[in-house]
Scaffold this motif. Sequence first.
Motif, short mmCIF file in Angstrom:
data_model
loop_
_atom_site.label_atom_id
_atom_site.label_comp_id
_atom_site.label_asym_id
_atom_site.label_seq_id
_atom_site.Cartn_x
_atom_site.Cartn_y
_atom_site.Cartn_z
N ASN A 87 0.77 -1.11 -0.07
CA ASN A 87 -0.22 -0.07 -0.10
C ASN A 87 0.74 1.12 -0.10
OD1 ASN A 87 -1.99 1.88 0.24
ND2 ASN A 87 -2.57 1.27 2.21
N ARG A 88 0.59 2.04 -0.96
CA ARG A 88 1.71 3.15 -1.27
C ARG A 88 1.15 4.29 -0.26
NH1 ARG A 88 4.86 3.74 -5.39
NH2 ARG A 88 4.54 5.93 -5.55
N SER A 89 -0.01 4.40 0.09
CA SER A 89 -0.46 5.35 1.23
C SER A 89 -0.02 5.08 2.71
CB SER A 89 -2.11 5.61 0.96
OG SER A 89 -2.61 4.47 1.55
N ASP A 90 0.34 4.04 2.87
CA ASP A 90 0.84 3.66 4.48
C ASP A 90 2.32 4.18 4.40
OD1 ASP A 90 1.68 2.66 6.70
OD2 ASP A 90 0.23 0.90 6.32
N ILE A 91 2.48 5.04 5.33
CA ILE A 91 3.85 5.54 5.63
C ILE A 91 4.92 4.45 6.06
CG2 ILE A 91 3.68 6.15 7.96
CD1 ILE A 91 5.02 8.75 7.41
N LEU A 92 4.45 3.29 6.54
CA LEU A 92 5.51 2.09 7.01
C LEU A 92 5.30 0.92 5.86
CD1 LEU A 92 5.23 1.90 10.75
CD2 LEU A 92 7.08 3.04 9.20
N ALA A 93 4.88 1.30 4.80
CA ALA A 93 4.92 0.13 3.69
C ALA A 93 6.23 0.00 3.35
CB ALA A 93 4.12 0.42 2.53
N THR A 94 6.60 -1.28 3.37
CA THR A 94 8.28 -1.52 3.16
C THR A 94 8.58 -2.22 1.65
OG1 THR A 94 7.67 -3.64 4.01
CG2 THR A 94 8.68 -2.00 5.59
#
Length: 430
Positions: A87-94
């Motif tokens: 998910n690109r909108s999650d700041i912690l997506a890895t």
Amino acid sequence: MIISQTRNYDNFMQDNKALQQTSNANQIANQKHNLTSNKTEAVKEVLGYGVDSEGFFTSDLNEAAGIPKDYKIYAKDIENFVNYHQNRSDILATHNQVDIAKSLANAYKAFSQLIPQSQSPSFSNKELENMPYAFKMDSNYNVTQTYTYAEYQSALNKDESGILLTFNTFDSRGFSKINAETIFNQADNVSINKYAYQNANGIAKGGVLIAFLNNSSLFFNVNQFLEGETKILGKIIGLDKNISEKELENFKGFMNANKIQSAFGENNDSWNTIEEQLSLQYYIKRSEATGDKDLFKESLSFAQEYQEMIDSSMSLEEFKEKYLDFKERHEEFVKKLKEKENILSQSEKQNSNEETELGSKNKKFKPIQVTSKSETYQDTSFLNTLDFIKSQQKLEQILILFGERSKGNFDIQNFKNFLTSSWKRLDTEV
């Protein structure tokens, strides 16, 4: 009489044979039901693997991941899991791309060292309760230590690092014991359809494995079993196996020495992508307040460019090169912004002095209201960032991600206060 008894015996034997055949057929049917369907029975594909008419992956996923056939996995759960971690909108997506077969293989390697040895296709509630509450593992997914519930609580009090919860048993009420319900707790991770795995004997093995995969740490976004194409964040926290510890150490040293100017006038020693994203958004607010359309557009452009850089899968060396170019251009922007703010500040002082000289002692002071004709900037990812920062649990994640807590020289409360004050300044200072 003898003939009648013989017939009764023959009928009994025939009925018994029929019952035995029915029982064997039921056992075969049950065994088949507990096993993944053959890939030839697929009615559609999800993530490149077959899915049967009941919504479970067919045998090709199990074969690719090296998982036994009695681990039936509900396809929608895995699809949601992969989408969550991409998910690109999650700041912690890895990750930009998750290899689910390799990720499942990693999880199963550790999981198989924690589970009871059983031929049953399900785990009973008693078996779940007796599983280790938490564990440690090495970089090859070999379990090196296990913890009971009490031992885990004790380790937490000692701030022991590197411990992973076996299941997501943490929620707003605290830590729960392991059972058929709590292993499917949902906090920040993916919601698993527990009803797809529940049966009269307990929880099907596939469901327990997915519950395990869905939670690899107390801070749920960082999943150490994931493999695939990593984002910059995934690389810098050590999820890319192609990057050595020495490379990471050199990269972090370089970034600490070359970080861009913070919009809050405070540059911490450690480079932190999350603080920089917040800082770039504050530059947007400051430039918009000047009323200078060109500065405002520049600030938007820099925030977007930065987001694209950290969302990319480029190498660390390529990132350093692009970051230095970004920093050079951004410093010119900051210089122009400060000059503009100084001019406005001087103008405000001059107007204030003129009012005093004219004897306007009773006139209420009104600060200059700078009005921008441009449309107010609304960025969904930034709003997510603000929600992220307001969550105490997420703040703790930042510390874990960048290794600050384990160093023992980082004041958690001060860091929280810094982010909280930064948040307030976004709303009030401009």
